[in-house]
Design a protein around this motif. Sequence first.
Motif, PDB file in Angstrom:
ATOM      1  N   PRO A 295      -9.924 -20.818   4.313  1.00  0.00           N
ATOM      2  CA  PRO A 295     -10.263 -20.313   5.648  1.00  0.00           C
ATOM      3  C   PRO A 295     -10.196 -18.783   5.724  1.00  0.00           C
ATOM      4  O   PRO A 295     -10.987 -18.157   6.431  1.00  0.00           O
ATOM      5  N   GLU A 296      -9.269 -18.204   4.956  1.00  0.00           N
ATOM      6  CA  GLU A 296      -9.151 -16.744   4.958  1.00  0.00           C
ATOM      7  C   GLU A 296     -10.400 -16.092   4.364  1.00  0.00           C
ATOM      8  O   GLU A 296     -10.811 -15.018   4.794  1.00  0.00           O
ATOM      9  N   ARG A 297     -11.001 -16.738   3.363  1.00  0.00           N
ATOM     10  CA  ARG A 297     -12.232 -16.196   2.765  1.00  0.00           C
ATOM     11  C   ARG A 297     -13.366 -16.228   3.789  1.00  0.00           C
ATOM     12  O   ARG A 297     -14.133 -15.284   3.905  1.00  0.00           O
ATOM     13  N   ASP A 298     -13.457 -17.332   4.535  1.00  0.00           N
ATOM     14  CA  ASP A 298     -14.469 -17.428   5.590  1.00  0.00           C
ATOM     15  C   ASP A 298     -14.225 -16.353   6.656  1.00  0.00           C
ATOM     16  O   ASP A 298     -15.166 -15.710   7.130  1.00  0.00           O
ATOM     17  N   GLU A 299     -12.965 -16.152   7.028  1.00  0.00           N
ATOM     18  CA  GLU A 299     -12.621 -15.126   8.014  1.00  0.00           C
ATOM     19  C   GLU A 299     -12.978 -13.743   7.471  1.00  0.00           C
ATOM     20  O   GLU A 299     -13.508 -12.897   8.190  1.00  0.00           O
ATOM     21  N   ARG A 300     -12.690 -13.519   6.203  1.00  0.00           N
ATOM     22  CA  ARG A 300     -13.016 -12.234   5.568  1.00  0.00           C
ATOM     23  C   ARG A 300     -14.508 -11.950   5.661  1.00  0.00           C
ATOM     24  O   ARG A 300     -14.923 -10.865   6.062  1.00  0.00           O
ATOM     25  N   ASP A 301     -15.324 -12.936   5.301  1.00  0.00           N
ATOM     26  CA  ASP A 301     -16.774 -12.758   5.345  1.00  0.00           C
ATOM     27  C   ASP A 301     -17.250 -12.501   6.781  1.00  0.00           C
ATOM     28  O   ASP A 301     -18.121 -11.665   7.025  1.00  0.00           O
ATOM     29  N   HIS A 302     -16.657 -13.214   7.731  1.00  0.00           N
ATOM     30  CA  HIS A 302     -16.986 -13.032   9.147  1.00  0.00           C
ATOM     31  C   HIS A 302     -16.621 -11.611   9.606  1.00  0.00           C
ATOM     32  O   HIS A 302     -17.405 -10.939  10.285  1.00  0.00           O
ATOM     33  N   LEU A 303     -15.434 -11.151   9.224  1.00  0.00           N
ATOM     34  CA  LEU A 303     -15.003  -9.801   9.601  1.00  0.00           C
ATOM     35  C   LEU A 303     -15.913  -8.737   9.004  1.00  0.00           C
ATOM     36  O   LEU A 303     -16.243  -7.744   9.670  1.00  0.00           O
ATOM     37  N   ILE A 304     -16.312  -8.923   7.769  1.00  0.00           N
ATOM     38  CA  ILE A 304     -17.208  -7.959   7.123  1.00  0.00           C
ATOM     39  C   ILE A 304     -18.507  -7.855   7.911  1.00  0.00           C
ATOM     40  O   ILE A 304     -19.005  -6.756   8.181  1.00  0.00           O
ATOM     41  N   ASP A 305     -19.042  -9.003   8.329  1.00  0.00           N
ATOM     42  CA  ASP A 305     -20.272  -9.000   9.129  1.00  0.00           C
ATOM     43  C   ASP A 305     -20.069  -8.280  10.457  1.00  0.00           C
ATOM     44  O   ASP A 305     -20.897  -7.479  10.881  1.00  0.00           O
ATOM     45  N   LEU A 306     -18.959  -8.569  11.142  1.00  0.00           N
ATOM     46  CA  LEU A 306     -18.681  -7.919  12.423  1.00  0.00           C
ATOM     47  C   LEU A 306     -18.496  -6.416  12.270  1.00  0.00           C
ATOM     48  O   LEU A 306     -19.020  -5.630  13.073  1.00  0.00           O
ATOM     49  N   LEU A 307     -17.748  -6.018  11.253  1.00  0.00           N
ATOM     50  CA  LEU A 307     -17.513  -4.590  11.015  1.00  0.00           C
ATOM     51  C   LEU A 307     -18.813  -3.863  10.699  1.00  0.00           C
ATOM     52  O   LEU A 307     -19.065  -2.769  11.217  1.00  0.00           O
TER      53      LEU A 307
END
Length: 123
Positions: free
Chosen positions: A31-43
């Motif tokens: 789940p942390e990897r999915d969150e990481r990818d999501h954060l990268i997109d948002l940033l």
Amino acid sequence: MALISSIDSEDDYNHALARLGEILRADVGTPERDERDHLIDLLQAYEEAREDVGLPSVPAAIEFHMRRLGLTPEDLAPLVGSRKAATAVLSGQMDITMPMARALHKYWGIPAEILLQDPPAGQ
């Protein structure tokens, strides 16, 4: 930790960056990897939305500084030569001259970079 769903301010941005730093090396399939990818997109979206959009036009910069300094078009007249010239400059019908640019920079603090920029294409 709650999933960050949007970045709408500099505080949100800094919070997202800090969280990304915590989970940057998350393993694939977690789940942390999915969150990481999501954060990268948002940033990335936040940064792209705030990219430099160029310099303001000379009339827009003059109007901004007039509001900031509590001045009126009548206060501009001595710096550009006349009330008629002030009206023409503010409406974009007349480009400023080098003496006008010097005066606006010296007395109102308008950055020279703005005052000396090339006029927009088509003028």
